[in-house]
Design a protein around this motif. Sequence first.
Motif, mmCIF file in Angstrom:
data_model
loop_
_atom_site.group_PDB
_atom_site.id
_atom_site.type_symbol
_atom_site.label_atom_id
_atom_site.label_comp_id
_atom_site.label_asym_id
_atom_site.label_seq_id
_atom_site.Cartn_x
_atom_site.Cartn_y
_atom_site.Cartn_z
ATOM 1 N N VAL A 180 0.881 -1.166 0.000
ATOM 2 C CA VAL A 180 0.000 0.000 0.000
ATOM 3 C C VAL A 180 0.918 1.214 0.000
ATOM 4 C CG1 VAL A 180 -1.732 1.264 1.319
ATOM 5 C CG2 VAL A 180 -1.730 -1.259 1.306
ATOM 6 N N LYS A 181 0.647 2.168 -0.913
ATOM 7 C CA LYS A 181 1.539 3.331 -0.984
ATOM 8 C C LYS A 181 0.821 4.600 -0.543
ATOM 9 C CE LYS A 181 4.752 1.929 -4.515
ATOM 10 N NZ LYS A 181 5.240 2.199 -5.860
ATOM 11 N N LEU A 182 1.628 5.545 -0.086
ATOM 12 C CA LEU A 182 1.091 6.838 0.312
ATOM 13 C C LEU A 182 1.221 7.825 -0.829
ATOM 14 C CD1 LEU A 182 2.597 7.094 3.900
ATOM 15 C CD2 LEU A 182 0.275 6.458 3.254
ATOM 16 N N VAL A 183 0.261 8.742 -0.920
ATOM 17 C CA VAL A 183 0.327 9.803 -1.923
ATOM 18 C C VAL A 183 1.383 10.823 -1.517
ATOM 19 C CG1 VAL A 183 -0.967 11.687 -2.984
ATOM 20 C CG2 VAL A 183 -2.110 9.522 -2.492
ATOM 21 N N ASN A 184 1.438 11.106 -0.210
ATOM 22 C CA ASN A 184 2.325 12.165 0.288
ATOM 23 C C ASN A 184 3.201 11.647 1.413
ATOM 24 O OD1 ASN A 184 -0.006 11.821 1.818
ATOM 25 N ND2 ASN A 184 -0.013 13.909 2.573
ATOM 26 N N LEU A 196 6.385 11.155 3.884
ATOM 27 C CA LEU A 196 7.330 12.130 4.432
ATOM 28 C C LEU A 196 8.630 12.095 3.655
ATOM 29 C CD1 LEU A 196 7.116 12.052 8.316
ATOM 30 C CD2 LEU A 196 6.355 13.815 6.731
ATOM 31 N N LEU A 252 3.743 1.348 2.946
ATOM 32 C CA LEU A 252 3.459 0.859 4.291
ATOM 33 C C LEU A 252 3.984 -0.564 4.421
ATOM 34 C CD1 LEU A 252 -0.161 2.227 4.794
ATOM 35 C CD2 LEU A 252 2.000 3.188 5.588
ATOM 36 N N PHE A 306 -2.401 10.555 2.777
ATOM 37 C CA PHE A 306 -3.398 9.928 1.920
ATOM 38 C C PHE A 306 -2.835 8.649 1.317
ATOM 39 C CE2 PHE A 306 -4.755 14.305 2.187
ATOM 40 C CZ PHE A 306 -6.125 14.178 2.338
ATOM 41 N N VAL A 307 -3.692 7.634 1.256
ATOM 42 C CA VAL A 307 -3.296 6.356 0.676
ATOM 43 C C VAL A 307 -3.615 6.404 -0.813
ATOM 44 C CG1 VAL A 307 -3.903 3.907 0.619
ATOM 45 C CG2 VAL A 307 -3.550 5.061 2.807
ATOM 46 N N GLN A 308 -2.682 5.883 -1.615
ATOM 47 C CA GLN A 308 -2.904 5.872 -3.067
ATOM 48 C C GLN A 308 -4.082 4.989 -3.427
ATOM 49 O OE1 GLN A 308 0.459 4.796 -5.454
ATOM 50 N NE2 GLN A 308 1.501 6.744 -5.061
#
Lengths: 849, 375
Positions: A561-565, A567, A574, B176-178
């Motif tokens: 699962v990836k984050l858009v933003n 750090l 994740l 935010f999660v993609q």
Amino acid sequence: MRVPLSWLREYVDLPAGESGRDVQEKLVGVGLEVETVEQLGADLKGPLVVGQVLTIEELTEFKKPIRFCTVDVGQANGTGEPQEIVCGARNFAVGDKVVVVLPGAVLPGGFAISARKTYGKKSHGMICSGDELGMGDWGSPRTESGGGSGGIIVLPPEHEVGTDAIELLELVDEVLDIAVTPDRGYCLSMRGVARETATAYGLPLRDPALIDVPAPNAHGYEVKVADPAGCDRFTARTVTGLNPEAHSPIWLKRRLQKAGMRPISLAVDITNYVMLELGQPLHAYDRSLVEGTIGVRRAEQGEKITTLDGAKRVLDAADLVITDERGPIGLAGVMGGAHTEIADAEPDPETGEVKGTTDVVIEAAHFDQLSIARTARRHKLSSEASKRFERGVDPQATSAAAQRTVDLLVLLAGGTAEAGVTEVVAPSAPRTITIPADHPDKVAGVAYGRETVVRRLQEVGCDVYGQDTLTVTVPSWRPDLTDPNDLAEEVIRLEGYENLPSTLPSPPAGLGLTERQRTHRRVGRALAGAGYVEALSYPFIGEQVFDELLLEADDPNRRVVKLVNPLSDEEPALRTTLLPGLLAALRRNDSRGSHDLALFETGTVFHPREEQRTAVRLGVDRRPTAEELAGLDEALPYQWRNVAVVLTGAREQAGWWGKGRPADWADAVEAARVVARETGVELTVRGGQYGPWHPGRCAELVVEKDGAEKVVGYAGELHPRVIKALGLPARTCAMELELDALVADEVLQAPRISTFPVATQDVALVVDADVPAVAVEAALREGAGELLESLRLFDVFTGEQLGEGKKSLAYALRFRAADRTLTVDEASAARDAAAALAGERTGAVVRGA
Amino acid sequence: MSAPNKSYDPVEVEALKPEEIERIRDEALAAFAAADSLEALQAAKVAHAGGTSPLSLANREIGALPPQAKAAAGKLVGQARAAVGRGLAARQTELEAERDARVLVEEAVDVTLPYDRTPAGARHPLTTIMERVADVFVSMGYEVAEGPEAEAEWFNFDALNFVPDHPARQMQDTFFVQGPEGTKGDESGVVLRTHTSPVQARALLDREPPVYIVCPGRVYRTDELDATHTPVFHQIELLAVDEGLTMADLKGTLDHMVKALFGPDMKTRLRPNYFPFTEPSAEMDMVCYVCRGESVGNPDRPCRTCGSEGWIELGGCGMVNPRVLTACGVDPEKYSGFAFGFGIERMLMFRHNVEDMRDMVEGDVRFTRPFGMEI
């Protein structure tokens, strides 16, 4: 919002000795978060006086140009003689009025002034800059010659030489810094804070918005509002004949400075001042640059504007814009356009005539909160105006704010107000809320009574009618008051939260912790009891770690699962495994000199669904349906709890008692057994191979669920390549398993204890070296039958006498019957049966037989 | 040994003469006293109390006496034998005590030797302090509720009355999660929860009122790690929804909590504040745990923990906004509730004088180990 106490006193007659701290306490009580009270000029000591520059001698022999000046300070120096002062700044000329600090004075920061020798001259004091007086940027003229915040303050010529500048520049004051919550937009103004102050003290308020305003007429500047939902009010006024050379007076500059704004030019300073005073953002257009009718509409997709900050912006169809006949001239409620900006006064290089804006159109409008919020977000442009509009501005303040601006332009810039008054108003009804008169009582748990409720609501600015049921019309400046509980809060906060009684409700009897919650606690305690120290690492990982952990290309743990933003762009995903974080903690400890380490973590891992969906933003006016809720949950990644341990160095220390013992694969496997024991689940350990682990020293951890085997984790020594890639100490060991998969579904059944004597039998079995001990043990158990009480492997032996590729496993078997004392023959027979079955299953041969 | 002889004159039997018996007895007692070890005593015992000792021999002579003389002689010998037996036992006890004392001295060890053979483990203080707070409420009848860390925006914001684009939504810097392939930016509708409050909504949807829950958990905000900030931290949330709950109940519950966690003389203070999911809302402070308010107006005793304010900010609280109840299908006309939430890191920092947030994050065993099993 920064609120100078001296300015606040203009609207509320506070007791004379009331300090900033006193006011802070009162305002905190009614719900304004006054974060600090700044003491301006607290350590300032004169003499600080107005002086006039008489002569300037340029000293050129130094690295930077230096001026040796004589300054007339009147009788302030006791002699009336010109004061000799060395100065490094250049933004002043002979004849200028400046601020002079004389020897004996102390400037902010404890900077004591004395006569001293510098640049070969004796300097008797200083000509002061805004910074030196703790005032910030003075926005002086002649900024091109070294002004700015470090520049010398050049005063308007009308101030007398020798005048006390501490008083003139209002250097001593207190400033309350208030963190305004998003619901209290009206407190982003002196008017709003003054209202709260007046209520908190029970004093009358002089409302600065209560001024005479001319009625709108048809000769004002033409304005067309095409989107009355986005802009429900637009007041336009015109002032002509402004003197472009007029500067903001000291009091105006000082108030702006204390409120945290930078003085710029008179017209801009006035609009900012009125915004601070009334909370109404204003904009002044240079009328000569506006072409025809001013309009308000949504932008066309892709339309462009250059805003005052110099940024070229491509507009979205949802952006609200102010236009003239050529196109957008402002991003409504956010920032004006560069083209129609008020021009600074500048002398014409040819004629010397000072040119600048002389005619302005003042805009005081009210825009939709959400529209402004979205535009500000879309363009990443947060301005003083947008900050106020998105929190809510009093829509009925536009005409007063426009009038106040006009008045100040006339007064300070010598302008003439045109008679035309434009007001475009979308019709709206006052907002009312109906509540039972005892609603605040019920929310608070206090019997305030109707009278108190009505009085407090009136203090807030509401009109209140009715007896048992109150019809409350909320004031225009409180768009946040929409629900009965909003009114309850107003009453309760003004009556004082500190006066609420303290009572305890009686919850129904609870069921305590769930089995899962207990298990998590037990696992933590058991691992800590086994010598592991808990670490809580961040769940952010970079995908290169999967290569370092030697995961196969199709390993499910590689799906993240990836984050858009994130750090850090290095760690955008994740975790699917706890190992990277825990190993990093191990490495950190090791590098800090702790080399014998046993760490554990229990924490969430995240795995994407096979088919990813988006989570719908459901409505909030009712309970979502079961399908809608299921839909939300199905859009979330799979999340469960893993437990992991990592070890390195000595598991047992060497000492006076004897040798130590290094941590090894067996400790890692035992950690898994410790966890399993606490969960009450039977864990099978068998040889396995998986990415990060040493292929010959890796245990696969298996549980049986509904008749099916499930691999829940691995334990053992890490692969030497992983150890190298991650920079870990040699022979680092690890275990990780899926904690949530270890759920006992049966309650432990108590064993029956026989009190008959035990019969002990040992047996040593020789097997091929690659036969797993677990298989031999299983066969022994089965073969020994029900007389077997326990079995323990007490020695593993390899050696020449056994032959190549063989090992000897020595077991102690304890036999006991529930109903009798076993004979030696019975025990021997059971042992032989056990050995026989082990022989049959694993090729084991009884040693010495 | 002589044969029985009824005419034998007892006085004539040399061995049974009283003086002789006394002598033998004294000789035995002297020998015991002279024995300086258990071995020597054993030899003396054989010589003076054994089967061939003079006293035993004398005893046998009694049988040869005429009946009228037997009683007196028997008494005489019996007393002597008893005295010898006592003397032997006493000396035996003495010598054993001496031996024991010697052996115990010889076996003495230095009990101050360190024993760090298997260093102790420990649980992280953030874990244990969360459990401790939760237990305060569990003991009152609350249950512990949980929710996912990657959470639907609807639960994290909308259901809690965070209106889209409202500034309140920007107060919390959100990860935010993609979303699925082809979606961009924040369109997935999934975030890392910015607070434990979404568990409020989940609990209200999962349970019938009355609902009394407490929710400890991990939350995320886009702050860089420094001495006072961390992007990953912990909160504990409390929610009570029942008929007739008031702000006074909220205040009482908070007072109880700080008493349970910080001592009987602790109390809280509420200050008006704003949160979308509570109305009325309040910031809750507690009396400074370190200076107990004594630093206020006392420049000689400044308090770093509370900045000499006398109060420490704990977190936010308020009455559950009826809009939240509506979104979760609870009738706001019938039920009311209160909620609060606060940061665990902060509580750990002031309760245990932790100066740097990073110490709680980095997993250094030197920090964690002293906290042990429970806090």
